[in-house]
Design an enzyme around this catalytic site. Structure first.
Site, PDB file in Angstrom:
ATOM      1  CB  CYS A 118      -4.233 -42.486  46.696  1.00 12.74           C
ATOM      2  SG  CYS A 118      -5.436 -41.223  46.213  1.00 12.74           S
ATOM      3  CD  GLU A 138      -2.207 -38.684  45.337  1.00 13.39           C
ATOM      4  OE1 GLU A 138      -3.228 -37.972  45.209  1.00 13.39           O
ATOM      5  OE2 GLU A 138      -1.561 -38.731  46.387  1.00 13.39           O
ATOM      6  CD  GLU A 174     -11.057 -29.998  48.724  1.00  7.18           C
ATOM      7  OE1 GLU A 174     -11.697 -28.977  49.039  1.00  7.18           O
ATOM      8  OE2 GLU A 174      -9.970 -30.328  49.256  1.00  7.18           O
ATOM      9  CG  ASN A 179      -6.864 -31.596  45.471  1.00  5.60           C
ATOM     10  OD1 ASN A 179      -6.217 -30.934  44.667  1.00  5.60           O
ATOM     11  ND2 ASN A 179      -7.100 -31.192  46.700  1.00  5.60           N
ATOM     12  CB  CYS A 191      -5.025 -40.529  51.271  1.00  5.33           C
ATOM     13  SG  CYS A 191      -6.114 -41.158  49.977  1.00  5.33           S
ATOM     14  CB  CYS A 227      -6.600 -38.048  46.053  1.00  6.34           C
ATOM     15  SG  CYS A 227      -7.046 -38.146  47.784  1.00  6.34           S
TER      16      CYS A 227
HETATM   17  N1  THU Z   1      -5.312 -35.017  48.689  1.00  8.78           N
HETATM   18  C1  THU Z   1      -4.818 -35.418  47.487  1.00  8.78           C
HETATM   19  O1  THU Z   1      -5.328 -35.025  46.420  1.00  8.78           O
HETATM   20  N2  THU Z   1      -3.773 -36.276  47.474  1.00  8.78           N
HETATM   21  C2  THU Z   1      -3.074 -36.646  48.577  1.00  8.78           C
HETATM   22  O2  THU Z   1      -2.079 -37.344  48.445  1.00  8.78           O
HETATM   23  C3  THU Z   1      -3.517 -36.211  49.905  1.00  8.78           C
HETATM   24  C4  THU Z   1      -4.800 -35.488  49.957  1.00  8.78           C
HETATM   25  C5  THU Z   1      -6.407 -34.030  48.698  1.00  8.78           C
HETATM   26  C6  THU Z   1      -7.758 -34.510  49.104  1.00  8.78           C
HETATM   27  C7  THU Z   1      -8.399 -33.223  49.587  1.00  8.78           C
HETATM   28  O3  THU Z   1      -8.948 -32.538  48.479  1.00  8.78           O
HETATM   29  C8  THU Z   1      -7.246 -32.405  50.117  1.00  8.78           C
HETATM   30  O4  THU Z   1      -6.075 -32.988  49.596  1.00  8.78           O
HETATM   31  C9  THU Z   1      -7.150 -32.362  51.629  1.00  8.78           C
HETATM   32  O5  THU Z   1      -7.209 -33.627  52.160  1.00  8.78           O
END
Ligand code: THU
Length: 139
Positions: A92, A58, A47, A45, A89, A56
C-alpha cells in the site's frame, strides 16, 4: 486541513471498516481518501481464500477513487482496532506513493488515538516511474 475535516475523515473510515470482508484474519481495516475537490472514497479490506489475493482497505479506497477519474488526493485515513496504530503495509505504501503522494496520511484506532504522517516518511527513497524513464534512450 482542519481538525474538523480530519476527524470527519477518520469517522468515515471507521464506518467503512465495518464493511470489511475479513473471515480469515478477522482484522478489520477501514480507509477513506479525500480528493482535492473534497469528495471522499472509502475502502475496507477484502480477503480471499487464496490469501495472497487479499486487498487492503487503503488500496480499495484508492482504486475506487481512481476508477471514478480522481487523480489528486489531500488526505487518507486508515482505521483499525489495534492499540498501536496500524500503518499501511509495504504494498500500500508503494501505491500511496504513486497515486496519493501529496496526501497527509492519518492513522487512527477505535480508542481515539491518531497520528498523521507524510507519504515520504512512510516510504523513503521510493521507486516510481521516474526510474523507468532513466533507461538508455528514454531520457
Ligand atoms: N490490512 C489492511 O487492510 N490495511 C493495512 O494497513 C494492514 C493490513 C488488512 C489485510 C488483511 O486483510 C488484514 O488486514 C490482516 O493482514
Amino acid at each position: 486541513m482542519s481538525e474538523e475535516s480530519l476527524q470527519s475523515l477518520i469517522e468515515t473510515a471507521t464506518d467503512a471498516r465495518l464493511q470489511s470482508v475479513a473471515p480469515f484474519s478477522r482484522f478489520l481495516v477501514g480507509a477513506a481518501v479525500r480528493t482535492e475537490n473534497g469528495k471522499v472514497y472509502t475502502g475496507c479490506n477484502v480477503e480471499s481464500a487464496s490469501y495472497g489475493l487479499t486487498v487492503c482497505a487503503e488500496r480499495v479506497a484508492i482504486w475506487k477513487a481512481l476508477s471514478e477519474g480522481e487523480r489528486q488526493f489531500t488526505e487518507l485515513a486508515v482505521v483499525a482496532d489495534t492499540e498501536s496504530l496500524t500503518p499501511p503495509c509495504g504494498t500500500c505504501r508503494q501505491i500511496i506513493w504513486e497515486f496519493a503522494k501529496h496526501a497527509t496520511v492519518v492513522l487512527a484506532n477505535l480508542r481515539g488515538l491518531r497520528e498523521t504522517v507524510s507519504v515520504k516518511d512512510l516510504l523513503p527513497r521510493a521507486f516510481d516511474a521516474r526510474f523507468l524513464k532513466e533507461l538508455a534512450g528514454q531520457k
